[in-house]
Design a protein around this motif. Structure first.
Motif, PDB file in Angstrom:
ATOM      1  N   ASP A  50       0.837  -1.209   0.000  1.00 47.61           N
ATOM      2  CA  ASP A  50       0.000   0.000   0.000  1.00 47.61           C
ATOM      3  C   ASP A  50       0.871   1.258   0.000  1.00 47.61           C
ATOM      4  OD1 ASP A  50      -2.359  -1.420  -0.010  1.00 47.61           O
ATOM      5  OD2 ASP A  50      -2.764  -1.147   2.132  1.00 47.61           O
ATOM      6  N   ARG A  51       1.905   1.236   0.822  1.00 51.66           N
ATOM      7  CA  ARG A  51       2.791   2.405   0.909  1.00 51.66           C
ATOM      8  C   ARG A  51       3.534   2.622  -0.403  1.00 51.66           C
ATOM      9  NH1 ARG A  51       4.015   7.459   2.627  1.00 51.66           N
ATOM     10  NH2 ARG A  51       6.266   7.721   2.893  1.00 51.66           N
ATOM     11  N   LEU A  52       3.984   1.556  -1.042  1.00 54.65           N
ATOM     12  CA  LEU A  52       4.661   1.699  -2.328  1.00 54.65           C
ATOM     13  C   LEU A  52       3.731   2.384  -3.336  1.00 54.65           C
ATOM     14  CD1 LEU A  52       6.746  -1.130  -4.044  1.00 54.65           C
ATOM     15  CD2 LEU A  52       5.552   0.630  -5.324  1.00 54.65           C
ATOM     16  N   GLU A  81      10.684  -8.718  -0.404  1.00 55.38           N
ATOM     17  CA  GLU A  81      10.820  -8.080  -1.714  1.00 55.38           C
ATOM     18  C   GLU A  81      10.112  -6.733  -1.728  1.00 55.38           C
ATOM     19  OE1 GLU A  81      11.599  -8.110  -6.077  1.00 55.38           O
ATOM     20  OE2 GLU A  81      12.338  -9.392  -4.460  1.00 55.38           O
ATOM     21  N   THR A  82       8.912  -6.727  -1.170  1.00 51.74           N
ATOM     22  CA  THR A  82       8.083  -5.526  -1.206  1.00 51.74           C
ATOM     23  C   THR A  82       8.667  -4.409  -0.370  1.00 51.74           C
ATOM     24  OG1 THR A  82       6.100  -6.852  -1.622  1.00 51.74           O
ATOM     25  CG2 THR A  82       5.768  -4.625  -0.748  1.00 51.74           C
ATOM     26  N   VAL A 129      11.032   1.013  -0.143  1.00 50.70           N
ATOM     27  CA  VAL A 129      12.081   1.977   0.189  1.00 50.70           C
ATOM     28  C   VAL A 129      12.653   2.607  -1.078  1.00 50.70           C
ATOM     29  CG1 VAL A 129      14.386   2.225   1.192  1.00 50.70           C
ATOM     30  CG2 VAL A 129      12.624   0.933   2.409  1.00 50.70           C
ATOM     31  N   ASP A 130      12.810   1.827  -2.153  1.00 51.62           N
ATOM     32  CA  ASP A 130      13.281   2.403  -3.416  1.00 51.62           C
ATOM     33  C   ASP A 130      12.393   3.570  -3.848  1.00 51.62           C
ATOM     34  OD1 ASP A 130      15.453   0.678  -3.809  1.00 51.62           O
ATOM     35  OD2 ASP A 130      14.215  -0.814  -4.849  1.00 51.62           O
ATOM     36  N   THR A 176      10.409   5.893   5.258  1.00 50.67           N
ATOM     37  CA  THR A 176       9.851   5.545   6.560  1.00 50.67           C
ATOM     38  C   THR A 176      10.519   4.267   7.068  1.00 50.67           C
ATOM     39  OG1 THR A 176       8.055   4.337   5.458  1.00 50.67           O
ATOM     40  CG2 THR A 176       7.622   6.635   6.080  1.00 50.67           C
ATOM     41  N   PRO A 177      10.477   4.024   8.391  1.00 53.64           N
ATOM     42  CA  PRO A 177      11.182   2.861   8.948  1.00 53.64           C
ATOM     43  C   PRO A 177      10.593   1.536   8.477  1.00 53.64           C
ATOM     44  CG  PRO A 177      10.612   4.464  10.667  1.00 53.64           C
ATOM     45  CD  PRO A 177       9.867   4.868   9.440  1.00 53.64           C
ATOM     46  N   ILE A 178      11.416   0.511   8.564  1.00 53.98           N
ATOM     47  CA  ILE A 178      10.973  -0.863   8.339  1.00 53.98           C
ATOM     48  C   ILE A 178      10.652  -1.484   9.698  1.00 53.98           C
ATOM     49  CG2 ILE A 178      11.693  -3.152   7.517  1.00 53.98           C
ATOM     50  CD1 ILE A 178      13.497  -1.740   5.506  1.00 53.98           C
TER      51      ILE A 178
END
Length: 245
Positions: free
Chosen positions: A17-19, A119-120, A125-126, A135-137
């Motif tokens: 969703d964030r990507l 992978e996601t 992050v890319d 944002t943090p992982i």
């Protein structure tokens, strides 16, 4: 699979969703972590990876021929369709379906829960790096991702022919948030243990997110701390890059 399936699915939902959210800030932005790529490249690549894994789960083997021609698809529509289909395929398969994987020890659909979550998050992050909105992982996911890179990718049976371009001959330790992995590597093997007593030539350590992104080449050396031999660190980084690209 190292963490619960529900955890991986939750991470996959949130990070995918964030990507998509970040990608809608602009598809033409350059991705500094992947020279030559734009956000459009990240979106199309990730969608194609999702579609590939859907086919693996459906067939139980690698799809052939592959990939399909998707050049005429609008990237965000393709991505939204693919991520919804992947989540559905994983939930339908469960974690014990026998299928193709590249793991020497796990030939079940559970492998793809973990791999797709990781992978996601890297590709999320890319996209974030392209728009300077990183944002943090999740801490547990980052630690699990470090374990995947080291035990599966570096520690896999890929080196027996000695044809590596990064013939490390050293023992190196990677540490993050109190967790350590010790890698004894040479040109034909890489043995990974959780031994914290072995003498090492170098150690790489830092925050779990930073260490994971360093291993994946998304952060440079300034993101982590090192001790011991700089040559061993450089050689080890080369070996990691060889099996993660």
């Amino acid at each position: 699979m190292s963490l619960p399936a529900a955890f991986y699915l939750d991470c996959l939902r949130a990070d995918s969703d964030r990507l998509a959210e970040v990608a809608r800030l602009g598809l033409t932005a350059a991705v500094p972590s992947c020279p030559g790529w734009t956000v459009d490249s990240v979106v199309r690549h990730t969608a194609t990876v999702y579609l590939h894994k859907i086919e693996i789960l459906r067939l139980g083997r690698l799809p052939d021929p592959w990939p399909p021609d998707l050049t005429d698809r609008e990237p965000l529509a393709l991505y939204d369709e693919a991520r919804a289909a992947l989540l559905n395929a994983l939930e339908k398969a469960g974690t014990s379906l026998e299928t193709w994987t590249f793991s020497p020890s796990d030939r079940t659909s559970g492998f793809w829960y973990r791999r797709m979550a990781l992978e996601t998050v890297v590709h999320r992050v890319d996209a974030e790096l392209a728009h300077a909105v990183v944002t943090p992982i999740d801490r547990d996911l980052a630690l699990d991702g470090i374990d995947e890179v080291l035990t599966l990718m570096v520690g896999g049976p890929w080196w027996a022919e000695g044809d590596t371009t990064a013939p490390v001959d050293a023992t190196v330790r990677v540490t993050a948030d109190g967790n350590s992995w010790t890698i004894k590597a040479d040109a034909t093997s890489a043995i990974v243990t959780r031994d914290t007593d072995a003498e090492v030539a170098a150690e790489i350590y830092g925050d779990p997110t930073d260490v994971l992104l360093w291993l994946w080449g998304r952060h440079d050396d300034s993101a982590v701390q090192t001790s011991g031999s700089p040559e061993a660190v450089k050689a080890f980084r080369g070996r990691v890059a060889e099996c993660t690209t």
